[in-house]
Scaffold this motif. Structure first.
Motif, mmCIF file in Angstrom:
data_model
loop_
_atom_site.group_PDB
_atom_site.id
_atom_site.type_symbol
_atom_site.label_atom_id
_atom_site.label_comp_id
_atom_site.label_asym_id
_atom_site.label_seq_id
_atom_site.Cartn_x
_atom_site.Cartn_y
_atom_site.Cartn_z
ATOM 1 N N ALA A 3 0.843 -1.196 0.000
ATOM 2 C CA ALA A 3 0.000 0.000 0.000
ATOM 3 C C ALA A 3 0.874 1.241 0.000
ATOM 4 C CB ALA A 3 -0.898 -0.003 1.227
ATOM 5 N N PRO A 4 0.505 2.238 -0.788
ATOM 6 C CA PRO A 4 1.306 3.462 -0.807
ATOM 7 C C PRO A 4 1.204 4.215 0.520
ATOM 8 C CG PRO A 4 -0.677 3.742 -2.125
ATOM 9 C CD PRO A 4 -0.640 2.303 -1.691
ATOM 10 N N LEU A 5 2.268 4.906 0.852
ATOM 11 C CA LEU A 5 2.295 5.745 2.046
ATOM 12 C C LEU A 5 2.033 7.178 1.587
ATOM 13 C CD1 LEU A 5 2.891 6.119 5.072
ATOM 14 C CD2 LEU A 5 5.294 6.378 4.461
ATOM 15 N N GLU A 6 0.877 7.710 1.978
ATOM 16 C CA GLU A 6 0.507 9.084 1.621
ATOM 17 C C GLU A 6 0.740 9.966 2.839
ATOM 18 O OE1 GLU A 6 -3.522 8.851 0.219
ATOM 19 O OE2 GLU A 6 -2.847 8.279 -1.788
ATOM 20 N N ILE A 7 1.530 11.005 2.661
ATOM 21 C CA ILE A 7 1.950 11.855 3.774
ATOM 22 C C ILE A 7 1.397 13.264 3.570
ATOM 23 C CG2 ILE A 7 3.944 12.710 5.043
ATOM 24 C CD1 ILE A 7 5.475 10.293 3.765
ATOM 25 N N ARG A 8 0.834 13.812 4.626
ATOM 26 C CA ARG A 8 0.218 15.143 4.597
ATOM 27 C C ARG A 8 0.991 16.102 5.501
ATOM 28 N NH1 ARG A 8 -4.653 13.924 2.303
ATOM 29 N NH2 ARG A 8 -5.343 11.779 2.536
ATOM 30 N N ASN A 9 0.604 17.372 5.461
ATOM 31 C CA ASN A 9 1.186 18.364 6.365
ATOM 32 C C ASN A 9 0.819 18.049 7.800
ATOM 33 O OD1 ASN A 9 2.542 20.104 4.621
ATOM 34 N ND2 ASN A 9 0.740 21.356 4.257
#
Length: 170
Positions: A3-9
């Motif tokens: 699964a992709p790792l999606e990173i936010r502020n």
């Protein structure tokens, strides 16, 4: 397929750096008001008022990122993408190594060493301006992570899982 790792502020990663300019702006604002009340030279009061406005604007500019909930960085099986720096996919086969800049939980930067030069979208992005000026490190992509909602060590672990061939330094 992982699964992709999606990173936010990170809200705190954006709010805390904004506190300093806001406090300085308020102090300059009070100074300008005191200058007006005491009948100081209007030119000096104008300069102080402009400094107050500039500091307040900088503080609000930095703080607005805390309310931006869009995905900033994506790590997946194909590579990594930093939407703040060109929004282009860098395939893992083009990455030679990755290094956590200052180590530990307080790390502020991940440095990706590529096998060649980075794509033009990254090379000419505003966040990579220093690399264009320096005579060395032309194949390094710098990713600022202190304002993101994940710690550097977690990103290193994700890179080890997604791209085991990439050497992890430091």
């Amino acid at each position: 397929m992982a699964a992709p790792l999606e990173i936010r502020n990170s809200a705190t990663g954006k709010i805390f750096p904004a506190i300093g300019p806001l406090i300085i702006g308020v102090m300059f604002g009070f100074g300008a008001l005191r200058g007006l009340a005491s009948g100081a030279n209007s030119g000096h009061v104008l300069v102080i008022a402009l400094l107050a406005l500039a500091c307040l604007a900088l503080g609000f500019f930095i703080a607005r990122g805390a309310f931006d909930t869009s995905v900033k960085v994506v790590l997946d099986d194909n590579g990594f993408r930093d939407r703040r720096a060109g929004d282009v996919l860098v395939p893992w086969q083009n990455v030679r190594s990755v290094r956590l800049a200052s180590g530990g939980k307080g790390a502020a930067m991940l440095n990706f060493e590529l096998t060649g030069e980075p794509p033009d979208e990254i090379k000419y992005s505003a966040v990579n301006a220093l690399s264009r000026m320096l005579p060395f490190g032309k194949n390094i992509v710098h990713m600022e992570i202190s304002s993101l909602d994940v710690q550097g060590q977690d990103m290193i672990e994700a890179i080890r899982r997604l791209a085991p061939h990439v050497a992890v330094e430091g």
